[in-house]
Write an enzyme that holds these catalytic residues in place. Sequence first.
Site, PDB file in Angstrom:
ATOM      1  N   GLY A  59       0.824  -1.217   0.000  1.00 13.09           N
ATOM      2  CA  GLY A  59       0.000   0.000   0.000  1.00 13.09           C
ATOM      3  C   GLY A  59       0.849   1.255   0.000  1.00 13.09           C
ATOM      4  O   GLY A  59       2.088   1.201  -0.028  1.00 13.09           O
ATOM      5  N   GLY A  70      -3.921  -2.293  -2.528  1.00 12.05           N
ATOM      6  CA  GLY A  70      -2.524  -1.948  -2.779  1.00 12.05           C
ATOM      7  C   GLY A  70      -2.142  -2.260  -4.211  1.00 12.05           C
ATOM      8  O   GLY A  70      -2.952  -2.756  -4.995  1.00 12.05           O
ATOM      9  N   ASN A 116      -5.057 -11.508  14.334  1.00 11.20           N
ATOM     10  CA  ASN A 116      -4.026 -12.427  13.824  1.00 11.20           C
ATOM     11  C   ASN A 116      -2.639 -11.793  13.882  1.00 11.20           C
ATOM     12  O   ASN A 116      -1.650 -12.453  14.239  1.00 11.20           O
ATOM     13  CB  ASN A 116      -4.335 -12.845  12.383  1.00 11.20           C
ATOM     14  CG  ASN A 116      -5.516 -13.801  12.306  1.00 11.20           C
ATOM     15  OD1 ASN A 116      -5.788 -14.530  13.261  1.00 11.20           O
ATOM     16  ND2 ASN A 116      -6.219 -13.791  11.180  1.00 11.20           N
ATOM     17  N   ALA A 159      -1.768   0.903  12.784  1.00 12.82           N
ATOM     18  CA  ALA A 159      -2.139   2.140  12.101  1.00 12.82           C
ATOM     19  C   ALA A 159      -3.605   2.432  12.366  1.00 12.82           C
ATOM     20  O   ALA A 159      -4.494   1.856  11.744  1.00 12.82           O
ATOM     21  CB  ALA A 159      -1.887   1.989  10.599  1.00 12.82           C
ATOM     22  N   TYR A 199     -15.466   1.591   8.504  1.00 13.52           N
ATOM     23  CA  TYR A 199     -14.063   1.979   8.732  1.00 13.52           C
ATOM     24  C   TYR A 199     -13.876   2.480  10.162  1.00 13.52           C
ATOM     25  O   TYR A 199     -12.990   2.009  10.880  1.00 13.52           O
ATOM     26  CB  TYR A 199     -13.678   3.068   7.734  1.00 13.52           C
ATOM     27  CG  TYR A 199     -12.222   3.475   7.764  1.00 13.52           C
ATOM     28  CD1 TYR A 199     -11.207   2.587   7.409  1.00 13.52           C
ATOM     29  CD2 TYR A 199     -11.851   4.775   8.118  1.00 13.52           C
ATOM     30  CE1 TYR A 199      -9.868   2.975   7.414  1.00 13.52           C
ATOM     31  CE2 TYR A 199     -10.509   5.177   8.118  1.00 13.52           C
ATOM     32  CZ  TYR A 199      -9.530   4.273   7.762  1.00 13.52           C
ATOM     33  OH  TYR A 199      -8.206   4.661   7.766  1.00 13.52           O
ATOM     34  N   LYS A 229     -11.668   0.586  13.086  1.00 12.76           N
ATOM     35  CA  LYS A 229     -10.467   1.188  13.671  1.00 12.76           C
ATOM     36  C   LYS A 229     -10.614   1.373  15.172  1.00 12.76           C
ATOM     37  O   LYS A 229      -9.648   1.241  15.914  1.00 12.76           O
ATOM     38  CB  LYS A 229     -10.176   2.521  12.975  1.00 12.76           C
ATOM     39  CG  LYS A 229      -9.708   2.360  11.536  1.00 12.76           C
ATOM     40  CD  LYS A 229      -8.322   1.727  11.489  1.00 12.76           C
ATOM     41  CE  LYS A 229      -7.787   1.599  10.078  1.00 12.76           C
ATOM     42  NZ  LYS A 229      -6.445   1.002  10.045  1.00 12.76           N
ATOM     43  N   TYR A 250      -4.395  -6.557  24.121  1.00 19.59           N
ATOM     44  CA  TYR A 250      -3.190  -7.388  24.002  1.00 19.59           C
ATOM     45  C   TYR A 250      -2.045  -6.800  24.824  1.00 19.59           C
ATOM     46  O   TYR A 250      -1.185  -7.531  25.318  1.00 19.59           O
ATOM     47  CB  TYR A 250      -2.779  -7.576  22.529  1.00 19.59           C
ATOM     48  CG  TYR A 250      -3.411  -8.815  21.933  1.00 19.59           C
ATOM     49  CD1 TYR A 250      -4.771  -8.837  21.620  1.00 19.59           C
ATOM     50  CD2 TYR A 250      -2.674  -9.985  21.742  1.00 19.59           C
ATOM     51  CE1 TYR A 250      -5.361  -9.980  21.101  1.00 19.59           C
ATOM     52  CE2 TYR A 250      -3.268 -11.131  21.230  1.00 19.59           C
ATOM     53  CZ  TYR A 250      -4.603 -11.124  20.907  1.00 19.59           C
ATOM     54  OH  TYR A 250      -5.193 -12.261  20.410  1.00 19.59           O
ATOM     55  N   THR A 252      -2.832  11.822   5.089  1.00 20.37           N
ATOM     56  CA  THR A 252      -1.445  11.796   4.609  1.00 20.37           C
ATOM     57  C   THR A 252      -1.445  11.590   3.092  1.00 20.37           C
ATOM     58  O   THR A 252      -2.312  10.896   2.560  1.00 20.37           O
ATOM     59  CB  THR A 252      -0.669  10.678   5.329  1.00 20.37           C
ATOM     60  OG1 THR A 252      -0.729  10.951   6.734  1.00 20.37           O
ATOM     61  CG2 THR A 252       0.776  10.618   4.902  1.00 20.37           C
TER      62      THR A 252
END
Length: 316
Positions: free
Chosen positions: A10, A36, A102, A117, A148, A152, A162, A178
Amino acid sequence: MRILVTGAAGFLGSHLTDRLLGEGHTVVGVDNLSTGDQENIAHLAGEPRFQFEQHDICQPFGADFNPGALDYVFNMASPASPTEYLRLGIETLRVGSIGTENALEIAAKHGAGFLHASTSECYGDPLEHPQTEEYWGHVNPVGPRSVYDESKRYGEALVMAYHRYRGVNTHLVRIFNTYGPRLHPSDGRVISNFLMQALRGQPLTVYGDGNQTRSFCYVDDLIEGILRLSRSSEHLPVNIGNPTEFTILECAQAVLEVTGSKSELRFEPLPQDDPARRRPDITKARILLGWEPRITLKEGLKKSLEFFTSKIAAGS
Ligand code: NAD
Ligand code: UDP
């Protein structure tokens, strides 16, 4: 270090991979090529410290692909532009949840560090301005963008879990808009759309009245911030973005100036739940990481011109 980068083909993943290889690390790049482009990593074909595997991270590592021992995992995989995540709604939810789990599992297995990210989209259509990391956001959990935004937000919760329950050395970056070379010319984001339109002499498509704002960060600045965060001891989210805010009309004007294009503006309907404003408060990144962006919008647009011009020449 031996580093896994998910989403390596990507826009951001490929720049991150270049930077890590440049520092002497070995990189295992995985990508399912859903949004990507293998061309983004084509220049690495002869690089002995780079290995690419076409792999969907929603499949557990070890079943069809085992990346081997790892020191660090950068989890960049996810559709990122509104056009793409609206096309791939369920895949977007899955990569932020199952795929991210995963990636966390393989980091936990090898005792590797982990950076996820995340995005300014966690703030939704913000009621606080500029946005600090303490702001919990204003997100429509069932609107079109929720595939989305909630992917996120869930991803952030999973990463923190975790860290808290499994002791993984995790990092969360909230990336603000960005841009730069390798931003997909047709994935609908505003900078790629405007540059392609301006260079082709087509009208620039301004959604709504163009008074909504965004704060645009050049890719090299962003990668530097991500790397510094990955080497820090901060586990809570950190905003990385450029705090200089532009209306979309100002952004169109900047693109016209930099390209010298005479394109007109064409006003089109504003997409549902399109955030009215976005600007990172980067105090935390300044203090913790000694980081701030260096490249202005006009400088960054100039640096991006060659890539978009070459895409047009190649028939994009
Ligand atoms: P991109 O679409 O160019 O890159 C994402 C990559 O992930 C693509 O190569 C895609 O094929 C891959 N991918 C998607 N699902 C996958 C899966 N299930 N398994 C393996 N690979 C998969 O987008 P980008 O702009 O480079 O974004 C990279 C990351 O940064 C994303 O997580 C995105 O949400 C985040 N982000 C980007 C921005 C930005 O302005 N560019 C802003 C906020 C957050
Ligand atoms: N936008 C626009 N014209 C375009 C593409 C986007 O006016 O051709 C606007 C969009 O409505 C949003 C802003 O530009 O207000 C940034 O859109 P983008 O898709 O790049 O990223 P977002 O921040 O919305 O995820």
